[in-house]
Structure formats: structure tokens, C-alpha cells
Scaffold this motif. Structure first.
Motif, short mmCIF file in Angstrom:
data_model
loop_
_atom_site.label_atom_id
_atom_site.label_comp_id
_atom_site.label_asym_id
_atom_site.label_seq_id
_atom_site.Cartn_x
_atom_site.Cartn_y
_atom_site.Cartn_z
N ASN A 46 13.18 87.95 27.66
CA ASN A 46 13.15 88.68 28.94
C ASN A 46 13.24 90.18 28.73
O ASN A 46 12.71 90.96 29.52
CB ASN A 46 14.28 88.19 29.84
N LYS A 47 13.94 90.60 27.67
CA LYS A 47 13.99 92.02 27.34
C LYS A 47 12.63 92.51 26.84
O LYS A 47 12.25 93.66 27.07
CB LYS A 47 15.06 92.29 26.28
N ILE A 48 11.92 91.63 26.15
CA ILE A 48 10.57 91.98 25.67
C ILE A 48 9.63 92.17 26.85
O ILE A 48 9.00 93.20 27.02
CB ILE A 48 10.04 90.90 24.71
N GLY A 49 9.50 91.14 27.66
CA GLY A 49 8.73 91.25 28.90
C GLY A 49 7.23 91.32 28.74
O GLY A 49 6.49 90.60 29.39
N GLN A 70 9.30 79.89 29.96
CA GLN A 70 10.49 79.91 30.80
C GLN A 70 10.98 81.33 31.08
O GLN A 70 11.97 81.52 31.78
CB GLN A 70 11.61 79.11 30.14
N VAL A 71 10.29 82.33 30.53
CA VAL A 71 10.68 83.73 30.75
C VAL A 71 10.56 84.07 32.23
O VAL A 71 9.61 83.66 32.90
CB VAL A 71 9.78 84.65 29.90
N ASP A 72 11.54 84.80 32.77
CA ASP A 72 11.51 85.15 34.19
C ASP A 72 11.21 86.62 34.46
O ASP A 72 11.16 87.05 35.60
CB ASP A 72 12.82 84.75 34.89
N ASN A 73 11.00 87.41 33.39
CA ASN A 73 10.67 88.83 33.54
C ASN A 73 9.41 89.12 32.73
O ASN A 73 9.44 89.07 31.51
CB ASN A 73 11.83 89.70 33.05
N VAL A 74 8.30 89.39 33.41
CA VAL A 74 7.02 89.55 32.73
C VAL A 74 6.38 90.87 33.13
O VAL A 74 6.38 91.25 34.31
CB VAL A 74 6.07 88.38 33.07
N VAL A 75 5.82 91.56 32.14
CA VAL A 75 5.10 92.82 32.35
C VAL A 75 3.69 92.65 31.82
O VAL A 75 3.50 92.29 30.65
CB VAL A 75 5.79 94.00 31.65
N VAL A 76 2.70 92.89 32.67
CA VAL A 76 1.29 92.81 32.27
C VAL A 76 0.72 94.21 32.28
O VAL A 76 0.60 94.84 33.33
CB VAL A 76 0.49 91.89 33.21
#
Length: 404
Positions: A46-49, A70-76
Motif C-alpha cells: 500500500n505504501k508502494i501504490g 488485495q492492495v487498497d491504495n493504488v496510483v495509476v
């Protein structure tokens, strides 16, 4: 001395034998990384994102491959946007059922090579942008790796890069709560030196929008030499000169007001187009708590919180008949203007303009909540947040705009 050397030799060789045996024992031990609990690994992910980095993590092991969804924080982060004008009209008509995001733009993630080949297993089937005859060729495509079960060199076919749409990229993430999509640049082409920033909040339609603009931005070094010069719209008001807060007459006669209207309409169109494109992602990811669609230039930011996301799912948006964007409702606008606005860090904004926008038909409760203008001054990061705070203290001008 020779006997001493012999003794040392007899002592050294047994030590080497024991070290070799120890190494072989260590090789059979379990990797300590495997002892980390899944919950701790998810904190790291999640820190990676970043979706590219998460794709690389999928290559590491089957365990990582199972945890990344299952990651809940994503950056595209999007490297390139290609307009659908560059594809055939026949292909575009074949893609109507693939979602608005697919029909409007193609997102291309560049710089993805063999370390990301396994990303295709996670993200979905392979698409080839160069195949203009296939239904997917006009879809929104977002660079990825090879398709599931593909060969090692399938991610580049004869020098052609494969791509995936944002919906495809995100479809295997099961628990996204915070999603941030970053375009490579703002949609609005503006002249060099001109400042234009906007922030818009949407539910099923526009909730509010704040626009900050300036005809030019003077750095601390050049501001002092130009404070006696004409303002951004021809008004001669020094930074420390007298200013009664009124808009000068020249603002109306030399095109200053017309330019602000163009900024306002262009920003609203850009915001409504972004909102329209997010429909398939919002519909597919029911766990979303927040969604931000911004750009690397920091020109525009579209935000949606949990309540606004749920509103869109329950109440479908009204689309504009003229283009692929959300219909902008009738609006009430408040405008603040300063010929020259000096910020605490020495930067001077020439022709500084702030526009606060909200729908005319908002409830009385909502109007009371935003009447204090706190939402306006909090719309931008520094130093432009300070600029907004200074501008709202000036005289307010009210305008209205019809739905479009």
C-alpha cells in the motif's frame, strides 16, 4: 618459524571445512522473508501504490502475486494519452460496449519491458494497439506486459508495444479504497507563463468547482522591477499601491473578462469530461472511498469521496448530447479579481482571478455550509492556497451560467 607456519596451516584448513558445511546448512534454511505475515506485506504494498511497481512485485513470487490484488491504495500514472481521433471510425463504433473510458482515450504506459511480463497475468488479456482492424484497437489502452500464458517476448511484437485500458489494469484489484489516476499533462492548452488551476468535486453531477488563474506569474526577482508596470489586464496598480478592491474598467474593455469566461468554461468542460470517463471504474469497484483524477502539471484535480461515489452509482449522471462528458448544470458563480496580487513568498500574480462555482439548485443546507468560503481557500496547495485566501477578502462579483 617454519614449524609455526605448519601449525597455522593445520589450524586454517579445518576452519575452512567447517565454513563450507555451514554454508550448505544455511542454503537449506527457510527464507526469513517468508516469515513476515501477509498483513505486514500489504502495508508495504500500500505504501508502494504505483501500479507499475505492483506489477513488478507480482513477478517475485506466487505469494506476492496473490497479495497484490488485495492492495487498497493504488496510483495509476499515465505516460501518454492518445486521442481516439487517430483511430478509424469503424473501429470506434465497434467498441461502444467496452465503456466510455475505452472509447475516449488510450492510456499508454511506456518503459515497460521484461521485468513486467508477468503483469499481463495479473492485469488481463493482451491488446495490440497496432492492429487497427480488431475491436480493441480503438479502446482505451494502458501499457502492460504479455497476456496470460503468452511467450516471454509477447509484450513487444515486432517492435510494437501492447497496451491495456485502465479498466483492465484495475479489474483484478479486489479491495481498492483509495485510487489516484495521474494524466501526463492538463487538457487545457495555455500560453507560457499563464497560471490556470482548477479543482472540482463531483457526485452524479458537479458539486462545486474552484478556478484560480493569472495572466502571468512574476518571480520574486522580477516582481520588484515590474510593480509599477501595467497589471495583467492593463491596469496600473502597484503591489503596494492603493487598491479599492474594484475591478478596473479596462478589465471589461480589453478582453480581460472574456478571457476569464473562456478559462471557466474550458475548466468545467475538462472536469466534466474526466468525470464521464470514470463511470466504468466506479461501477466496478464498490469498495472505493476516494477517487482522484489529476495530471502531472497540477492543472486540474477531480475529487470524489465515498458519498459522492455512492451517489453516482445510485443516480446515473446526465450526459451531454454534444460530447462524451457529464452535463454541467445551471451555475451560480462568484468571482474575485486583483490586478496584482503579492504572495508572502514574493511571487506576484498579475491579473489574479478566483472563481467559485456551484449548481444553482443546491439545497439550502449545502449553500449554508459553503457560504463561508472555507472550501474555496482550501482548494489549492501552497502558495496558491494563500492566493485564494487573499482573493476572497476582496470585493465579490456574482455571475450566473446556464447548463451546457
Amino acid at each position: 618459524m617454519s614449524s609455526l607456519r605448519a601449525d597455522l596451516t593445520s589450524r586454517i584448513w579445518p576452519e575452512q571445512d567447517r565454513e563450507e558445511g555451514t554454508d550448505s546448512e544455511l542454503n537449506t534454511e527457510i527464507d526469513h522473508f517468508d516469515r513476515l505475515p501477509d498483513s505486514l506485506l500489504l502495508i508495504v504494498f500500500n505504501k508502494i501504490g504505483d501500479v507499475k511497481a505492483l506489477g513488478r512485485c507480482c513477478v517475485v513470487s506466487r505469494r506476492f502475486h496473490g497479495l497484490v490484488p488485495q492492495v487498497d491504495n493504488v496510483v495509476v500514472r499515465v505516460d501518454c494519452v492518445i486521442s481516439d481521433d487517430e483511430t478509424s471510425s469503424a473501429t470506434a463504433s465497434a467498441d461502444k460496449n467496452r465503456g466510455v473510458f475505452s472509447n475516449f482515450v488510450r492510456f499508454v504506459l511506456g518503459g515497460i519491458v521484461k521485468p513486467l511480463q508477468a503483469l499481463g497475468h495479473f492485469l488481463g488479456p493482451k491488446k495490440n494497439l497496432s492492429n487497427s482492424t480488431s475491436p480493441s484497437s480503438s479502446s482505451s489502452q494502458f501499457g502492460g506486459g504479455r497476456g496470460a500464458g503468452g511467450a516471454e517476448d509477447d509484450d513487444v511484437d515486432g517492435g510494437r508495444v501492447t497496451h491495456h485500458s485502465p479498466t483492465q489494469v484495475l479489474k483484478n484489484f479486489n479491495e481498492i479504497r483509495r485510487l489516484r489516476i495521474e494524466l501526463p499533462s492538463g487538457e487545457l492548452g495555455i500560453d507560457s507563463g499563464v497560471l490556470l488551476k482548477w479543482r472540482a468535486d463531483f457526485g452524479s453531477t458537479l458539486d462545486n468547482c474552484v478556478i484560480l488563474g493569472a495572466s502571468s506569474v512574476l518571480s520574486p526577482g522580477t516582481a520588484k522591477s515590474e510593480t509599477g508596470a501595467a497589471g495583467g489586464d492593463g491596469s496600473c496598480v502597484g503591489v503596494n499601491g492603493e487598491d479599492n478592491g474594484n475591478i478596473p474598467e479596462s478589465f471589461y474593455t480589453n478582453g480581460g473578462l472574456k478571457l476569464r469566461v473562456v478559462w471557466t468554461i474550458s475548466s468545467l468542460i475538462a472536469a466534466s469530461a474526466r468525470h464521464y470517463l470514470l463511470q466504468p471504474i466506479i461501477a466496478e469497484h464498490q469498495t472505493l472511498d476516494s477517487l482522484v483524477l489529476t495530471d502531472a502539471d497540477g492543472q486540474g484535480v477531480l475529487c470524489m469521496n465515498r458519498d459522492q461515489l455512492e451517489e453516482l452509482r445510485v443516480k446515473p449522471l446526465s450526459a451531454s448530447t454534444a460530447s462524451r462528458r457529464t452535463l454541467v448544470p445551471a451555475l451560480n458563480m462568484r468571482l474575485w479579481y486583483a490586478p496584482l496580487l503579492e504572495l508572502p513568498n514574493g511571487i506576484v500574480l498579475k491579473g489574479a482571478t478566483l472563481v467559485a462555482i456551484r449548481p444553482s439548485e443546491q439545497s439550502t443546507t449545502t449553500k449554508k455550509e459553503i457560504s463561508d468560503c472555507s472550501w474555496v481557500s482550501a482548494a489549492f496547495e501552497e502558495p496558491y492556497g494563500t492566493a485564494a485566501k487573499l482573493l476572497v477578502k476582496r470585493r465579490t462579483y456574482c455571475l450566473e451560467m446556464n447548463s451546457f
